[in-house]
Design an enzyme around this catalytic site. Sequence first.
Site, mmCIF file in Angstrom:
data_model
loop_
_atom_site.group_PDB
_atom_site.id
_atom_site.type_symbol
_atom_site.label_atom_id
_atom_site.label_comp_id
_atom_site.label_asym_id
_atom_site.label_seq_id
_atom_site.Cartn_x
_atom_site.Cartn_y
_atom_site.Cartn_z
ATOM 1 C CB SER A 159 -1.112 0.043 1.310
ATOM 2 O OG SER A 159 -1.880 1.179 1.121
ATOM 3 C CG ASP A 251 -6.644 -2.382 -3.822
ATOM 4 O OD1 ASP A 251 -7.140 -1.087 -3.512
ATOM 5 O OD2 ASP A 251 -5.837 -2.787 -3.297
ATOM 6 C CG HIS A 281 -5.878 -1.777 -0.188
ATOM 7 N ND1 HIS A 281 -5.072 -1.469 -1.132
ATOM 8 C CD2 HIS A 281 -5.476 -1.014 1.092
ATOM 9 C CE1 HIS A 281 -4.273 -0.677 -0.757
ATOM 10 N NE2 HIS A 281 -4.223 -0.478 0.795
#
Length: 330
Positions: A159, A251, A281
């Site tokens: 991320s 996501d 995610h």
Amino acid sequence: MTHQHSEQIQRYLRWRAERAMSPLGTGGLAQARADRTRVNDIVAGPPSGTRFSRSSGDPSSGTPPMLIAHPAQVRHSAFAVYAHGGGWSIGTADDYASVAAHLAASASMPVVVPDYPLAPEHPFPAAPDAIDRALEACEREPENLGLNDGARSVLIGDSAGGALAITAALAAQRRGRPASALLLAYPATTTLLPPTEVETAWMAGLSRSALEWFLNLYFTGTADRTTPRANPIGDDLSALPPIAVVTAEHDILNQSIDEFVRMARQAGVAVRHRRYAGQIHTFFQLVGITDAAAEAYAYLTRDLDQILQPHHRHHPAGAPDRASPRSAAR
């Protein structure tokens, strides 16, 4: 697309709902940080034989404190620096200790987790500066990791930490100490918000509004979000080492990640990419909660034995990886 979450992700989302854990960006920063720490109650513990050590860092040079996961078996004179996710504003090295331990076991090398300074208390560029200093410290003193001089480096990031890992890899190349590999989980490759039409109700791990909230915490009003150091997709990607990427079906970042993969391949970088069906995610953090996390660790690290051979040289990518997405539903 499956248009549904895996059974394991459904159970995880129910666990969050039963504890009234707010969606990111809706309950305030303190609540989001506390909720992230609560997830540690249900993730798997470290693999057998893993041990941890710590480095206190060096405030005078900007080197952050670091947590180091040592696997039971080390196969190479190499280490990984893992930049954790959390929107540049959530999470500590301890929050990611289990992830680091499982990555260390999968890669058979020490994994270093810098406790980099978080926004908004420490806005951009504090985080990338700290990751760069952490990598340099490991290069200078590999004996602290139980390694010899000349140990090779691998960069890992998920991320927001993916953005930090990419920029650290580019910086390492420019100072003449290139990383051997770049391992990414749903990396934040751009500071531009995705179009509203790509968002769906299935994107439970990160919403567009949460992404905007994180970006506003990370950047001050005068910060230039378009510089390559802030927006890695705008940098010279040809300088990157071989890349492996894992992503989740549901996501908000997928469009920008797909563009990053395309651009990196076009620049001649070898890139492998696998998308996990039914996942959201944050699944990469959920070791022991969704089987896809452990599968992703194995996928990311599977080529390291070859890459870390003394005389290995990476070559430009050929045709794009067309492997079918894997479902981790059980």
